[in-house]
Scaffold this motif. Structure first.
Motif, PDB file in Angstrom:
ATOM      1  N   MET A   1     -12.721  42.362 -14.893  1.00  0.00           N
ATOM      2  CA  MET A   1     -13.905  42.553 -15.560  1.00  0.00           C
ATOM      3  C   MET A   1     -15.076  42.381 -14.911  1.00  0.00           C
ATOM      4  N   SER A   2     -16.123  42.811 -15.488  1.00  0.00           N
ATOM      5  CA  SER A   2     -17.347  42.107 -14.790  1.00  0.00           C
ATOM      6  C   SER A   2     -17.770  40.922 -15.437  1.00  0.00           C
ATOM      7  N   TRP A   3     -18.845  40.198 -14.977  1.00  0.00           N
ATOM      8  CA  TRP A   3     -19.227  38.860 -15.634  1.00  0.00           C
ATOM      9  C   TRP A   3     -19.707  38.910 -16.767  1.00  0.00           C
ATOM     10  N   GLY A   4     -20.326  39.824 -17.313  1.00  0.00           N
ATOM     11  CA  GLY A   4     -20.835  40.304 -18.812  1.00  0.00           C
ATOM     12  C   GLY A   4     -19.605  40.113 -19.783  1.00  0.00           C
ATOM     13  N   TYR A   5     -18.703  40.621 -19.400  1.00  0.00           N
ATOM     14  CA  TYR A   5     -17.356  40.946 -20.294  1.00  0.00           C
ATOM     15  C   TYR A   5     -16.616  39.576 -20.318  1.00  0.00           C
ATOM     16  N   TRP A   6     -16.712  38.773 -19.232  1.00  0.00           N
ATOM     17  CA  TRP A   6     -15.839  37.561 -19.123  1.00  0.00           C
ATOM     18  C   TRP A   6     -16.715  36.722 -19.920  1.00  0.00           C
ATOM     19  N   GLY A   7     -18.155  36.620 -20.159  1.00  0.00           N
ATOM     20  CA  GLY A   7     -18.940  35.940 -20.708  1.00  0.00           C
ATOM     21  C   GLY A   7     -18.651  36.247 -22.254  1.00  0.00           C
ATOM     22  N   ILE A   8     -18.605  37.505 -22.765  1.00  0.00           N
ATOM     23  CA  ILE A   8     -18.371  37.604 -23.964  1.00  0.00           C
ATOM     24  C   ILE A   8     -16.930  37.111 -24.308  1.00  0.00           C
ATOM     25  N   ALA A   9     -16.048  37.500 -23.710  1.00  0.00           N
ATOM     26  CA  ALA A   9     -14.697  36.823 -24.062  1.00  0.00           C
ATOM     27  C   ALA A   9     -14.612  35.477 -24.188  1.00  0.00           C
ATOM     28  N   ALA A  10     -15.415  34.944 -23.330  1.00  0.00           N
ATOM     29  CA  ALA A  10     -15.150  33.271 -23.387  1.00  0.00           C
ATOM     30  C   ALA A  10     -16.069  32.874 -24.560  1.00  0.00           C
ATOM     31  N   GLY A  11     -17.193  33.459 -25.001  1.00  0.00           N
ATOM     32  CA  GLY A  11     -17.994  33.067 -26.130  1.00  0.00           C
ATOM     33  C   GLY A  11     -17.095  33.496 -27.381  1.00  0.00           C
ATOM     34  N   LEU A  12     -16.303  34.359 -27.599  1.00  0.00           N
ATOM     35  CA  LEU A  12     -15.780  34.710 -28.678  1.00  0.00           C
ATOM     36  C   LEU A  12     -14.399  33.618 -28.768  1.00  0.00           C
ATOM     37  N   VAL A  13     -13.873  33.317 -27.788  1.00  0.00           N
ATOM     38  CA  VAL A  13     -12.640  32.100 -27.774  1.00  0.00           C
ATOM     39  C   VAL A  13     -13.226  30.996 -28.252  1.00  0.00           C
ATOM     40  N   ALA A  14     -14.563  30.561 -27.804  1.00  0.00           N
ATOM     41  CA  ALA A  14     -15.112  29.283 -28.085  1.00  0.00           C
ATOM     42  C   ALA A  14     -15.678  29.290 -29.278  1.00  0.00           C
ATOM     43  N   LEU A  15     -16.035  30.351 -30.055  1.00  0.00           N
ATOM     44  CA  LEU A  15     -16.287  30.393 -31.565  1.00  0.00           C
ATOM     45  C   LEU A  15     -14.964  30.188 -32.092  1.00  0.00           C
ATOM     46  N   LEU A  16     -13.855  30.889 -31.674  1.00  0.00           N
ATOM     47  CA  LEU A  16     -12.709  30.705 -32.739  1.00  0.00           C
ATOM     48  C   LEU A  16     -12.418  29.220 -32.459  1.00  0.00           C
ATOM     49  N   VAL A  17     -12.254  28.499 -31.428  1.00  0.00           N
ATOM     50  CA  VAL A  17     -12.002  27.281 -31.295  1.00  0.00           C
ATOM     51  C   VAL A  17     -12.849  26.335 -32.035  1.00  0.00           C
ATOM     52  N   VAL A  18     -14.097  26.421 -32.038  1.00  0.00           N
ATOM     53  CA  VAL A  18     -14.958  25.672 -33.014  1.00  0.00           C
ATOM     54  C   VAL A  18     -14.541  25.914 -34.505  1.00  0.00           C
ATOM     55  N   PHE A  19     -14.474  27.132 -34.872  1.00  0.00           N
ATOM     56  CA  PHE A  19     -13.996  27.398 -36.030  1.00  0.00           C
ATOM     57  C   PHE A  19     -12.786  26.658 -36.479  1.00  0.00           C
ATOM     58  N   PHE A  20     -11.755  26.666 -35.746  1.00  0.00           N
ATOM     59  CA  PHE A  20     -10.418  26.230 -36.204  1.00  0.00           C
ATOM     60  C   PHE A  20     -10.551  24.546 -36.315  1.00  0.00           C
ATOM     61  N   VAL A  21     -11.189  24.235 -35.167  1.00  0.00           N
ATOM     62  CA  VAL A  21     -11.594  22.655 -35.208  1.00  0.00           C
ATOM     63  C   VAL A  21     -12.324  22.251 -36.580  1.00  0.00           C
ATOM     64  N   CYS A  22     -13.235  22.919 -36.898  1.00  0.00           N
ATOM     65  CA  CYS A  22     -14.001  22.543 -38.181  1.00  0.00           C
ATOM     66  C   CYS A  22     -13.210  22.626 -39.271  1.00  0.00           C
ATOM     67  N   MET A  23     -12.482  23.625 -39.316  1.00  0.00           N
ATOM     68  CA  MET A  23     -11.580  23.742 -40.625  1.00  0.00           C
ATOM     69  C   MET A  23     -10.733  22.665 -40.509  1.00  0.00           C
ATOM     70  N   GLU A  24      -9.954  22.168 -39.449  1.00  0.00           N
ATOM     71  CA  GLU A  24      -9.094  21.052 -39.453  1.00  0.00           C
ATOM     72  C   GLU A  24      -9.809  19.682 -39.896  1.00  0.00           C
ATOM     73  N   ILE A  25     -10.828  19.610 -39.601  1.00  0.00           N
ATOM     74  CA  ILE A  25     -11.724  18.391 -39.820  1.00  0.00           C
ATOM     75  C   ILE A  25     -11.782  18.531 -41.117  1.00  0.00           C
ATOM     76  N   LEU A  26     -12.439  19.597 -41.889  1.00  0.00           N
ATOM     77  CA  LEU A  26     -12.951  19.742 -43.206  1.00  0.00           C
ATOM     78  C   LEU A  26     -11.487  19.509 -43.984  1.00  0.00           C
ATOM     79  N   TYR A  27     -10.379  20.095 -43.712  1.00  0.00           N
ATOM     80  CA  TYR A  27      -9.342  19.987 -44.622  1.00  0.00           C
ATOM     81  C   TYR A  27      -8.437  18.698 -44.663  1.00  0.00           C
TER      82      TYR A  27
END
Length: 69
Positions: A11-37
């Motif tokens: 994939m081009s670098w732009g697509y890798w950046g989008i994919a990495a950003g989405l993965v990072a958003l999901l990781v942050v979301f699940f970590v925050c939910m774990e901390i809150l709950y």
């Protein structure tokens, strides 16, 4: 032939950046939910039911003064 096949799989670098950003958003979301709950599951000290105040806080709120309703 191998170079053209490898180029189709990459994939081009732009697509890798989008994919990495989405993965990072999901990781942050699940970590925050774990901390809150984790905090929500841990009971506070001295509370036995919903809507009760801790013993030291309940004593300070029961002052004998007249207040408007």
């Amino acid at each position: 032939m191998l170079a053209s096949y490898a180029g189709e799989l990459l994939m081009s670098w732009g697509y890798w950046g989008i994919a990495a950003g989405l993965v990072a958003l999901l990781v942050v979301f699940f970590v925050c939910m774990e901390i809150l709950y984790a905090r929500a599951r841990k009971p506070l000290n001295g509370l036995t039911g919903v809507g009760e105040l801790p013993a030291e806080q309940a004593e300070t709120t029961r002052t004998g003064g007249k207040h408007a309703a």
